[in-house]
Design a protein around this motif. Structure first.
Motif, PDB file in Angstrom:
ATOM      1  N   VAL A 170       0.847  -1.186   0.000  1.00 47.83           N
ATOM      2  CA  VAL A 170       0.000   0.000   0.000  1.00 47.83           C
ATOM      3  C   VAL A 170       0.883   1.237   0.000  1.00 47.83           C
ATOM      4  CG1 VAL A 170      -1.887   1.201   1.173  1.00 47.83           C
ATOM      5  CG2 VAL A 170      -1.666  -1.286   1.383  1.00 47.83           C
ATOM      6  N   SER A 171       0.680   2.119  -0.972  1.00 46.59           N
ATOM      7  CA  SER A 171       1.469   3.353  -1.031  1.00 46.59           C
ATOM      8  C   SER A 171       0.846   4.396  -0.116  1.00 46.59           C
ATOM      9  CB  SER A 171       1.549   3.883  -2.463  1.00 46.59           C
ATOM     10  OG  SER A 171       0.262   4.247  -2.921  1.00 46.59           O
ATOM     11  N   GLY A 172       1.685   5.320   0.373  1.00 45.26           N
ATOM     12  CA  GLY A 172       1.208   6.354   1.281  1.00 45.26           C
ATOM     13  C   GLY A 172       1.891   7.678   1.000  1.00 45.26           C
ATOM     14  N   GLY A 173       1.285   8.752   1.490  1.00 43.56           N
ATOM     15  CA  GLY A 173       1.830  10.081   1.256  1.00 43.56           C
ATOM     16  C   GLY A 173       1.323  10.639  -0.065  1.00 43.56           C
ATOM     17  N   PHE A 174       1.401  11.951  -0.218  1.00 42.80           N
ATOM     18  CA  PHE A 174       0.905  12.590  -1.435  1.00 42.80           C
ATOM     19  C   PHE A 174       1.700  12.155  -2.663  1.00 42.80           C
ATOM     20  CE2 PHE A 174      -0.507  15.687   1.811  1.00 42.80           C
ATOM     21  CZ  PHE A 174      -1.856  15.661   1.514  1.00 42.80           C
ATOM     22  N   LEU A 175       2.977  11.844  -2.475  1.00 44.74           N
ATOM     23  CA  LEU A 175       3.829  11.449  -3.601  1.00 44.74           C
ATOM     24  C   LEU A 175       4.309  10.022  -3.441  1.00 44.74           C
ATOM     25  CD1 LEU A 175       5.962  14.719  -3.862  1.00 44.74           C
ATOM     26  CD2 LEU A 175       3.999  14.069  -5.265  1.00 44.74           C
ATOM     27  N   ASP A 176       3.503   9.176  -2.793  1.00 44.19           N
ATOM     28  CA  ASP A 176       3.900   7.791  -2.531  1.00 44.19           C
ATOM     29  C   ASP A 176       5.269   7.738  -1.872  1.00 44.19           C
ATOM     30  OD1 ASP A 176       1.551   7.082  -3.722  1.00 44.19           O
ATOM     31  OD2 ASP A 176       2.427   6.540  -5.636  1.00 44.19           O
ATOM     32  N   SER A 177       5.445   8.565  -0.845  1.00 39.45           N
ATOM     33  CA  SER A 177       6.752   8.708  -0.220  1.00 39.45           C
ATOM     34  C   SER A 177       7.102   7.551   0.715  1.00 39.45           C
ATOM     35  CB  SER A 177       6.820  10.023   0.557  1.00 39.45           C
ATOM     36  OG  SER A 177       5.780  10.098   1.515  1.00 39.45           O
ATOM     37  N   TYR A 178       6.109   6.731   1.084  1.00 39.24           N
ATOM     38  CA  TYR A 178       6.402   5.557   1.890  1.00 39.24           C
ATOM     39  C   TYR A 178       5.393   4.462   1.549  1.00 39.24           C
ATOM     40  CZ  TYR A 178       2.473   6.871   4.896  1.00 39.24           C
ATOM     41  OH  TYR A 178       1.224   7.186   5.367  1.00 39.24           O
ATOM     42  N   TYR A 179       5.695   3.244   1.969  1.00 38.82           N
ATOM     43  CA  TYR A 179       4.845   2.103   1.651  1.00 38.82           C
ATOM     44  C   TYR A 179       4.602   1.276   2.903  1.00 38.82           C
ATOM     45  CZ  TYR A 179       5.358   2.965  -3.351  1.00 38.82           C
ATOM     46  OH  TYR A 179       5.309   3.526  -4.593  1.00 38.82           O
ATOM     47  N   THR A 180       3.464   0.592   2.927  1.00 39.42           N
ATOM     48  CA  THR A 180       3.121  -0.318   4.010  1.00 39.42           C
ATOM     49  C   THR A 180       2.851  -1.695   3.427  1.00 39.42           C
ATOM     50  OG1 THR A 180       2.111   1.467   5.297  1.00 39.42           O
ATOM     51  CG2 THR A 180       1.546  -0.785   5.917  1.00 39.42           C
ATOM     52  N   ALA A 191      -0.899  -8.741   9.530  1.00 31.15           N
ATOM     53  CA  ALA A 191       0.385  -8.173   9.953  1.00 31.15           C
ATOM     54  C   ALA A 191       0.680  -6.966   9.068  1.00 31.15           C
ATOM     55  CB  ALA A 191       1.494  -9.212   9.817  1.00 31.15           C
ATOM     56  N   ALA A 192       1.134  -5.886   9.669  1.00 28.61           N
ATOM     57  CA  ALA A 192       1.424  -4.661   8.921  1.00 28.61           C
ATOM     58  C   ALA A 192       2.814  -4.164   9.265  1.00 28.61           C
ATOM     59  CB  ALA A 192       0.389  -3.581   9.223  1.00 28.61           C
ATOM     60  N   HIS A 193       3.518  -3.659   8.267  1.00 31.74           N
ATOM     61  CA  HIS A 193       4.883  -3.173   8.455  1.00 31.74           C
ATOM     62  C   HIS A 193       5.127  -2.014   7.501  1.00 31.74           C
ATOM     63  CE1 HIS A 193       9.285  -3.275   9.001  1.00 31.74           C
ATOM     64  NE2 HIS A 193       9.339  -3.110   7.704  1.00 31.74           N
ATOM     65  N   ILE A 194       5.619  -0.896   8.039  1.00 27.97           N
ATOM     66  CA  ILE A 194       5.965   0.256   7.207  1.00 27.97           C
ATOM     67  C   ILE A 194       7.383   0.069   6.669  1.00 27.97           C
ATOM     68  CG2 ILE A 194       6.415   2.740   7.189  1.00 27.97           C
ATOM     69  CD1 ILE A 194       4.227   3.081   9.230  1.00 27.97           C
ATOM     70  N   ILE A 195       7.522   0.184   5.363  1.00 25.93           N
ATOM     71  CA  ILE A 195       8.844   0.088   4.739  1.00 25.93           C
ATOM     72  C   ILE A 195       9.546   1.431   4.907  1.00 25.93           C
ATOM     73  CG2 ILE A 195      10.106  -0.336   2.610  1.00 25.93           C
ATOM     74  CD1 ILE A 195       8.685  -2.785   3.694  1.00 25.93           C
ATOM     75  N   GLN A 196      10.629   1.423   5.631  1.00 30.50           N
ATOM     76  CA  GLN A 196      11.370   2.654   5.861  1.00 30.50           C
ATOM     77  C   GLN A 196      12.076   3.091   4.582  1.00 30.50           C
ATOM     78  OE1 GLN A 196      11.073   4.401   8.524  1.00 30.50           O
ATOM     79  NE2 GLN A 196       9.913   2.865   9.671  1.00 30.50           N
ATOM     80  N   ASP A 221      12.864  -1.117   0.351  1.00 32.41           N
ATOM     81  CA  ASP A 221      13.141   0.021  -0.519  1.00 32.41           C
ATOM     82  C   ASP A 221      14.608  -0.054  -0.941  1.00 32.41           C
ATOM     83  OD1 ASP A 221      13.122   2.413  -1.853  1.00 32.41           O
ATOM     84  OD2 ASP A 221      13.289   3.645  -0.055  1.00 32.41           O
ATOM     85  N   LYS A 222      14.836  -0.453  -2.167  1.00 33.73           N
ATOM     86  CA  LYS A 222      16.164  -0.698  -2.740  1.00 33.73           C
ATOM     87  C   LYS A 222      16.805  -1.958  -2.156  1.00 33.73           C
ATOM     88  CE  LYS A 222      17.195   4.119  -3.881  1.00 33.73           C
ATOM     89  NZ  LYS A 222      18.111   5.267  -3.687  1.00 33.73           N
ATOM     90  N   LEU A 223      16.799  -2.085  -0.840  1.00 35.68           N
ATOM     91  CA  LEU A 223      17.296  -3.290  -0.171  1.00 35.68           C
ATOM     92  C   LEU A 223      16.153  -3.968   0.577  1.00 35.68           C
ATOM     93  CD1 LEU A 223      20.651  -2.009   1.379  1.00 35.68           C
ATOM     94  CD2 LEU A 223      20.421  -3.603  -0.538  1.00 35.68           C
ATOM     95  N   VAL A 224      16.146  -5.278   0.614  1.00 38.53           N
ATOM     96  CA  VAL A 224      15.124  -6.021   1.349  1.00 38.53           C
ATOM     97  C   VAL A 224      15.267  -5.720   2.840  1.00 38.53           C
ATOM     98  CG1 VAL A 224      14.319  -8.307   2.020  1.00 38.53           C
ATOM     99  CG2 VAL A 224      14.960  -7.863  -0.353  1.00 38.53           C
ATOM    100  N   SER A 225      14.177  -5.289   3.471  1.00 36.40           N
ATOM    101  CA  SER A 225      14.210  -4.979   4.903  1.00 36.40           C
ATOM    102  C   SER A 225      13.106  -5.679   5.677  1.00 36.40           C
ATOM    103  CB  SER A 225      14.097  -3.465   5.119  1.00 36.40           C
ATOM    104  OG  SER A 225      12.870  -2.980   4.584  1.00 36.40           O
ATOM    105  N   PHE A 226      12.266  -6.454   4.970  1.00 33.36           N
ATOM    106  CA  PHE A 226      11.154  -7.147   5.611  1.00 33.36           C
ATOM    107  C   PHE A 226      10.961  -8.500   4.942  1.00 33.36           C
ATOM    108  CE2 PHE A 226       6.665  -8.347   5.390  1.00 33.36           C
ATOM    109  CZ  PHE A 226       6.320  -8.384   6.729  1.00 33.36           C
ATOM    110  N   ALA A 227      10.691  -9.509   5.762  1.00 29.60           N
ATOM    111  CA  ALA A 227      10.402 -10.849   5.239  1.00 29.60           C
ATOM    112  C   ALA A 227       9.268 -11.464   6.036  1.00 29.60           C
ATOM    113  CB  ALA A 227      11.642 -11.730   5.315  1.00 29.60           C
ATOM    114  N   TRP A 228       8.406 -12.175   5.317  1.00 32.89           N
ATOM    115  CA  TRP A 228       7.336 -12.934   5.979  1.00 32.89           C
ATOM    116  C   TRP A 228       7.483 -14.389   5.560  1.00 32.89           C
ATOM    117  CZ3 TRP A 228       3.473 -12.361   9.511  1.00 32.89           C
ATOM    118  CH2 TRP A 228       2.517 -13.380   9.571  1.00 32.89           C
ATOM    119  N   ASP A 229       7.682 -15.251   6.541  1.00 32.19           N
ATOM    120  CA  ASP A 229       7.872 -16.671   6.263  1.00 32.19           C
ATOM    121  C   ASP A 229       6.534 -17.384   6.412  1.00 32.19           C
ATOM    122  OD1 ASP A 229       8.644 -19.351   6.100  1.00 32.19           O
ATOM    123  OD2 ASP A 229      10.585 -18.936   7.031  1.00 32.19           O
TER     124      ASP A 229
END
Length: 270
Positions: A170-180, A191-196, A221-229
Motif C-alpha cells: 500500500v502506497s502512502g503520502g501525497f507522492l507515494d513517499s512511503y509504503y506499508t 500483519a502490517a509493516h511500514i517500509i522505511q 526500498d532498494k534493499l530487502v528490509s522485511f520478510a514474511w515466512d
C-alpha cells in the motif's frame, strides 16, 4: 431564572466543556502511537500518550457527574467510532476501547446498552468475514481511508505460490513517499509493516521490492528490509530482531546490507 436553574445551566455548560476537552484529548490519542497499546502496553507511559490519555479519562469522568446523560451518549459515540475504526486498524485497541465503554454503559444501566453491545459484535463478525472470505481486502482499503495522506485505492496484491497467504503493498503520502506491507494469512488481524525509505526524500515505486520467493515474501526500498515466512507465519525485520534480542547481540545485522542478505537467505534454495 432562579438559583437552582442557574446552577443546572452552569453544570450543563461545564459538563459539555469537559466533554469537548475529552474529545480533543481523544483526537490527540488517535494521532499518537496509542493504537499500538494492545501490542506494546508500555507505549502508555510515553509522555505524549500518557498526558492525552489522562486528560481524556479525567475530563470524561468529571463530565459524568455533571451531565450523566450527555456522558452516556458520548460513550455510545466512542463505541460506534471505535467499532468502525477497528476495520482497517491492525491492532485491537479500538475494540478494547469499545468494550470498556460498553461495560461502563452497562454499569450505568443506560438505555443504549443494546446498541453498545451490538456494535462491537458486528465489528468483530465483519472482521471474521473479511479475513476468511476476502483475505483482509476490505481492511486494507479501510486502512488507507483512515488517513487522507495514506490513501491508496489500488494496492498491489501478491498471492503466495501456495495460495495460502496474500501480501498487499500500500502506497502512502501525497507522492507515494512511503509504503506499508500488509500480510493476510487467515489470522483475524493482518500483519502490517511500514517500509522505511532508504532516501530522505522518501521512496519511489521504481525502488520498491515486493515479491514472493517460494514461501517467503520479501519487501523493501532498494534493499530487502522485511520478510514474511509463510511456513512459520512470522514477520522478520530489524524491529522484530531487536525485540528478540538478536540484533543487539549479533553484528551480522547491524547494517541494512547485512540485514538484507540475512532476509534473502531465508528463502529455500532451488
Amino acid at each position: 431564572m432562579n438559583a437552582s436553574q442557574l446552577i443546572k445551566g452552569l453544570k450543563a455548560i461545564a459538563g459539555i466543556f469537559l466533554l469537548l476537552i475529552s474529545i480533543f484529548a481523544g483526537l490527540k490519542l488517535l494521532s499518537s502511537e496509542f493504537v499500538l497499546v494492545t501490542e506494546y502496553p508500555r507505549i502508555v507511559f510515553t509522555s505524549g500518550v500518557f498526558t492525552s490519555l489522562v486528560t481524556f479519562i479525567v475530563a470524561a469522568a468529571a463530565a459524568a457527574f455533571l451531565v450523566p446523560r450527555c456522558f452516556q451518549f458520548y460513550l455510545l459515540l466512542i463505541v460506534a467510532f471505535s467499532a468502525l475504526f477497528q476495520i482497517g486498524c491492525f491492532h485491537w485497541t479500538p475494540l478494547l476501547m469499545a468494550l470498556v465503554c460498553t461495560l461502563l454503559l452497562t454499569l450505568m444501566r443506560s438505555r443504549w446498552i443494546r446498541w453498545a453491545w451490538l456494535l462491537p459484535v458486528l465489528s468483530f463478525v465483519f472482521l471474521a468475514i473479511d479475513t476468511f472470505a476476502f483475505h483482509h481486502r476490505i481492511a486494507v482499503l479501510a486502512y488507507s481511508l483512515h488517513s487522507v495522506v495514506a490513501f491508496d485505492y489500488a494496492p498491489k496484491i501478491l498471492r503466495s505460490p501456495s495460495g495460502k497467504t496474500t501480501a498487499y503493498l500500500v502506497s502512502g503520502g501525497f507522492l507515494d513517499s512511503y509504503y506499508t506491507v500488509c500480510i493476510s494469512s487467515n489470522q483475524l488481524m493482518p500483519a502490517a509493516h511500514i517500509i522505511q525509505p532508504s532516501d530522505a526524500n522518501g521512496s519511489t515505486s521504481t525502488d520498491m521490492i515486493a515479491k514472493w520467493d517460494g514461501p517467503v515474501f520479501l519487501a523493501g526500498d532498494k534493499l530487502v528490509s522485511f520478510a514474511w515466512d509463510e511456513r512459520s507465519n512470522i514477520a522478520i525485520d530489524q524491529e522484530s530482531l531487536t525485540r528478540g534480542g538478536i540484533y543487539s547481540n549479533d553484528n551480522r545485522f547491524r547494517t541494512p546490507e547485512a540485514l538484507s542478505e540475512y532476509l534473502l537467505s531465508l528463502a529455500p534454495k532451488n
